[in-house]
Design a protein around this motif. Sequence first.
Motif, PDB file in Angstrom:
ATOM      1  N   TYR A  29      35.960  42.901  29.168  1.00  0.00           N
ATOM      2  CA  TYR A  29      34.667  43.581  28.583  1.00  0.00           C
ATOM      3  C   TYR A  29      33.997  44.226  29.887  1.00  0.00           C
ATOM      4  CZ  TYR A  29      34.850  41.092  24.292  1.00  0.00           C
ATOM      5  OH  TYR A  29      35.122  40.417  23.108  1.00  0.00           O
ATOM      6  N   MET A  37      21.469  48.783  31.125  1.00  0.00           N
ATOM      7  CA  MET A  37      21.034  49.276  29.700  1.00  0.00           C
ATOM      8  C   MET A  37      21.640  48.384  28.873  1.00  0.00           C
ATOM      9  SD  MET A  37      22.165  52.768  27.624  1.00  0.00           S
ATOM     10  CE  MET A  37      21.529  52.702  25.958  1.00  0.00           C
ATOM     11  N   HIS A  43      26.488  37.550  26.502  1.00  0.00           N
ATOM     12  CA  HIS A  43      27.886  38.212  26.199  1.00  0.00           C
ATOM     13  C   HIS A  43      28.451  38.256  27.515  1.00  0.00           C
ATOM     14  CE1 HIS A  43      30.757  41.376  25.262  1.00  0.00           C
ATOM     15  NE2 HIS A  43      30.001  41.208  23.941  1.00  0.00           N
ATOM     16  N   LEU A  64      23.746  44.402  17.875  1.00  0.00           N
ATOM     17  CA  LEU A  64      24.654  44.132  18.995  1.00  0.00           C
ATOM     18  C   LEU A  64      25.838  45.366  18.990  1.00  0.00           C
ATOM     19  CD1 LEU A  64      24.960  41.117  20.897  1.00  0.00           C
ATOM     20  CD2 LEU A  64      27.087  42.762  20.644  1.00  0.00           C
ATOM     21  N   ILE A 124      28.770  48.079  25.401  1.00  0.00           N
ATOM     22  CA  ILE A 124      29.742  47.285  26.004  1.00  0.00           C
ATOM     23  C   ILE A 124      30.926  47.690  25.517  1.00  0.00           C
ATOM     24  CG2 ILE A 124      30.473  44.638  25.917  1.00  0.00           C
ATOM     25  CD1 ILE A 124      27.412  43.871  25.596  1.00  0.00           C
ATOM     26  N   TRP A 125      32.074  47.696  26.379  1.00  0.00           N
ATOM     27  CA  TRP A 125      33.353  47.965  25.759  1.00  0.00           C
ATOM     28  C   TRP A 125      34.323  46.870  26.119  1.00  0.00           C
ATOM     29  CZ3 TRP A 125      29.614  50.889  28.133  1.00  0.00           C
ATOM     30  CH2 TRP A 125      29.152  51.969  27.267  1.00  0.00           C
ATOM     31  N   LEU A 128      27.243  60.028  33.002  1.00  0.00           N
ATOM     32  CA  LEU A 128      28.105  58.693  33.051  1.00  0.00           C
ATOM     33  C   LEU A 128      28.933  58.536  31.855  1.00  0.00           C
ATOM     34  CD1 LEU A 128      25.355  56.303  34.749  1.00  0.00           C
ATOM     35  CD2 LEU A 128      27.035  57.866  35.785  1.00  0.00           C
ATOM     36  N   PHE A 168      31.719  56.061  29.874  1.00  0.00           N
ATOM     37  CA  PHE A 168      32.359  54.502  30.011  1.00  0.00           C
ATOM     38  C   PHE A 168      33.471  54.397  29.145  1.00  0.00           C
ATOM     39  CE2 PHE A 168      27.794  54.378  31.384  1.00  0.00           C
ATOM     40  CZ  PHE A 168      27.991  53.612  32.242  1.00  0.00           C
ATOM     41  N   ARG A 187      26.042  58.655  21.440  1.00  0.00           N
ATOM     42  CA  ARG A 187      24.632  59.091  21.686  1.00  0.00           C
ATOM     43  C   ARG A 187      24.270  58.694  23.181  1.00  0.00           C
ATOM     44  NH1 ARG A 187      21.944  54.243  18.717  1.00  0.00           N
ATOM     45  NH2 ARG A 187      23.875  53.190  18.901  1.00  0.00           N
ATOM     46  N   ALA A 241      22.248  58.210  26.432  1.00  0.00           N
ATOM     47  CA  ALA A 241      21.083  57.441  27.107  1.00  0.00           C
ATOM     48  C   ALA A 241      20.283  58.209  28.088  1.00  0.00           C
ATOM     49  CB  ALA A 241      21.432  56.065  27.304  1.00  0.00           C
ATOM     50  N   HIS A 280      18.665  54.463  30.641  1.00  0.00           N
ATOM     51  CA  HIS A 280      18.951  53.281  30.078  1.00  0.00           C
ATOM     52  C   HIS A 280      18.320  53.041  28.536  1.00  0.00           C
ATOM     53  CE1 HIS A 280      18.922  52.165  34.551  1.00  0.00           C
ATOM     54  NE2 HIS A 280      20.146  52.564  34.161  1.00  0.00           N
ATOM     55  N   GLN A 281      17.875  54.063  27.974  1.00  0.00           N
ATOM     56  CA  GLN A 281      17.363  54.075  26.625  1.00  0.00           C
ATOM     57  C   GLN A 281      18.122  55.069  25.843  1.00  0.00           C
ATOM     58  OE1 GLN A 281      12.984  53.937  27.370  1.00  0.00           O
ATOM     59  NE2 GLN A 281      13.121  53.014  25.559  1.00  0.00           N
ATOM     60  N   TYR A 282      18.402  54.901  24.658  1.00  0.00           N
ATOM     61  CA  TYR A 282      18.841  55.857  23.643  1.00  0.00           C
ATOM     62  C   TYR A 282      18.095  56.775  23.317  1.00  0.00           C
ATOM     63  CZ  TYR A 282      23.073  52.971  22.590  1.00  0.00           C
ATOM     64  OH  TYR A 282      24.083  52.211  22.673  1.00  0.00           O
ATOM     65  N   GLU A 338      18.714  59.393  34.730  1.00  0.00           N
ATOM     66  CA  GLU A 338      20.069  59.133  34.793  1.00  0.00           C
ATOM     67  C   GLU A 338      20.464  59.172  33.290  1.00  0.00           C
ATOM     68  OE1 GLU A 338      20.908  55.362  36.687  1.00  0.00           O
ATOM     69  OE2 GLU A 338      22.099  54.683  34.855  1.00  0.00           O
ATOM     70  N   ALA A 344      23.617  59.216  30.356  1.00  0.00           N
ATOM     71  CA  ALA A 344      24.945  58.640  30.177  1.00  0.00           C
ATOM     72  C   ALA A 344      25.254  58.652  28.683  1.00  0.00           C
ATOM     73  CB  ALA A 344      24.822  56.953  30.287  1.00  0.00           C
ATOM     74  N   ILE A 389      27.061  57.299  25.706  1.00  0.00           N
ATOM     75  CA  ILE A 389      27.459  55.917  25.096  1.00  0.00           C
ATOM     76  C   ILE A 389      28.287  56.349  23.738  1.00  0.00           C
ATOM     77  CG2 ILE A 389      26.577  53.770  24.512  1.00  0.00           C
ATOM     78  CD1 ILE A 389      25.939  54.470  27.231  1.00  0.00           C
ATOM     79  N   VAL A 401      31.483  52.091  21.407  1.00  0.00           N
ATOM     80  CA  VAL A 401      31.324  50.817  22.001  1.00  0.00           C
ATOM     81  C   VAL A 401      31.770  49.539  21.042  1.00  0.00           C
ATOM     82  CG1 VAL A 401      28.951  51.533  22.691  1.00  0.00           C
ATOM     83  CG2 VAL A 401      29.211  50.571  20.683  1.00  0.00           C
ATOM     84  N   SER A 402      32.118  48.393  21.564  1.00  0.00           N
ATOM     85  CA  SER A 402      33.086  47.597  21.082  1.00  0.00           C
ATOM     86  C   SER A 402      32.650  46.173  21.636  1.00  0.00           C
ATOM     87  CB  SER A 402      34.433  47.852  21.403  1.00  0.00           C
ATOM     88  OG  SER A 402      34.750  47.999  22.599  1.00  0.00           O
ATOM     89  N   GLY A 403      31.360  46.065  21.689  1.00  0.00           N
ATOM     90  CA  GLY A 403      30.898  44.461  22.096  1.00  0.00           C
ATOM     91  C   GLY A 403      30.936  43.524  20.860  1.00  0.00           C
TER      92      GLY A 403
END
Lengths: 127, 127, 82, 82
Positions: free
Chosen positions: B41, B47, B72, B107, B113-114, C6, C8, C53, C55, C58-60, C72, C74, C76, C79-81
């Motif tokens: 992860y 952020m 997490h 979430l 998070i990736w 940035l 990711f 999206r 950011a 650090h905010q959408y 800054e 980025a 995003i 995602v796959s949290g």
Amino acid sequence: MIDRPVGPMPDEAVEVAGAVVCFRGVVRREESGRQLEGLVYTSYDPMAARELKRIAHRAAEQFGLLYVGITHSRGFVRIHETSLRLVVAAAHRKPALSAMDTILDELKRDAPIWKRPVWAENAEPIR
Amino acid sequence: MIDRPVGPMPDEAVEVAGAVVCFRGVVRREESGRQLEGLVYTSYDPMAARELKRIAHRAAEQFGLLYVGITHSRGFVRIHETSLRLVVAAAHRKPALSAMDTILDELKRDAPIWKRPVWAENAEPIR
Amino acid sequence: MKIQVLLFGPQAVITGRDRVLVEVDGVAPTPASVKDALRQALPQLAATLDQSRLAINHQYTTEDTPLCESDEVALIGMVSGG
Amino acid sequence: MKIQVLLFGPQAVITGRDRVLVEVDGVAPTPASVKDALRQALPQLAATLDQSRLAINHQYTTEDTPLCESDEVALIGMVSGG
């Protein structure tokens, strides 16, 4: 304690589980605005165990659960202590959460278990 | 680890909580039918913490929660290990379970998070 | 105006980089125009930009928020949290 | 036929007893007729009988299941587990 883990053993379940959810029902400090010392749970015994088992099995089948464990306290449970513990494991989150909701609904409807309040004014909790 | 307990401390929460639900997301042993060693992860850090906090606060307000804790994992998580832990406390069961569902949806949608797979064929897990 | 964005996750893997400098027209460009610039600079992102999206700090952000040079920024996406 | 019915929880408190023997007509009476007999024998139960179910040998039963003399019969109402 009525304790009925149902389904494959946790060791096997963990091999394929992606979501494990644990629910704890806690005795709140008051009922109808009156301070509690705790609750006394009574049950119709062979039937209570049987109903919990039936509910767990039915949910395991309906939601494809890997593990269901239901533990319900009997006797006096002090406020802030756990009276009900339900653990559900599934491959994915959605069926685990849906199953939890269903199991709790059915338990509240079908399990022959009764509680009675022990008010905080009583010096001696009934055991 | 990104760890953002939100809301009143557990000690205060426990005074009025009637339901405590703990969710664990576990890394499964395979993805798309292929054996995994685990998942790595990564997160966009300031952020990710901020988003988890925002999601937790929003849910606490919407569902009247007494406590929300989201943890997490970051880096390598082996199969069968927990990558996500969410604890929710509420006066009653229904808001606790609904909040859990909502928090997990948000979430998965919003947290920067990736994950990337480390296949079982790789002898050396990436850390 | 030059904006650093940035990158990711899979989008960093696909492009082989974790940041990219794009040229955007105007005094206060919007995230929408940054996305257009990204589409041009890194065509490999085209397939995933619509579901991504931006950011800012650090905010959408919404597609029409004006950007400052000091922000800054980025991307995003994917995602796959959890 | 005489049937013993077990009582629990508030229904045991209201009636001051944990079992009651009721007289029911017929060779194989049904839970519905047991409920009618309970209503007569213990009028304090009237208000809660409709939302109560009979269990025979530890299983909920339908209103028209015939009962045997050897069955363990219980009135299950006002449950409050959880």
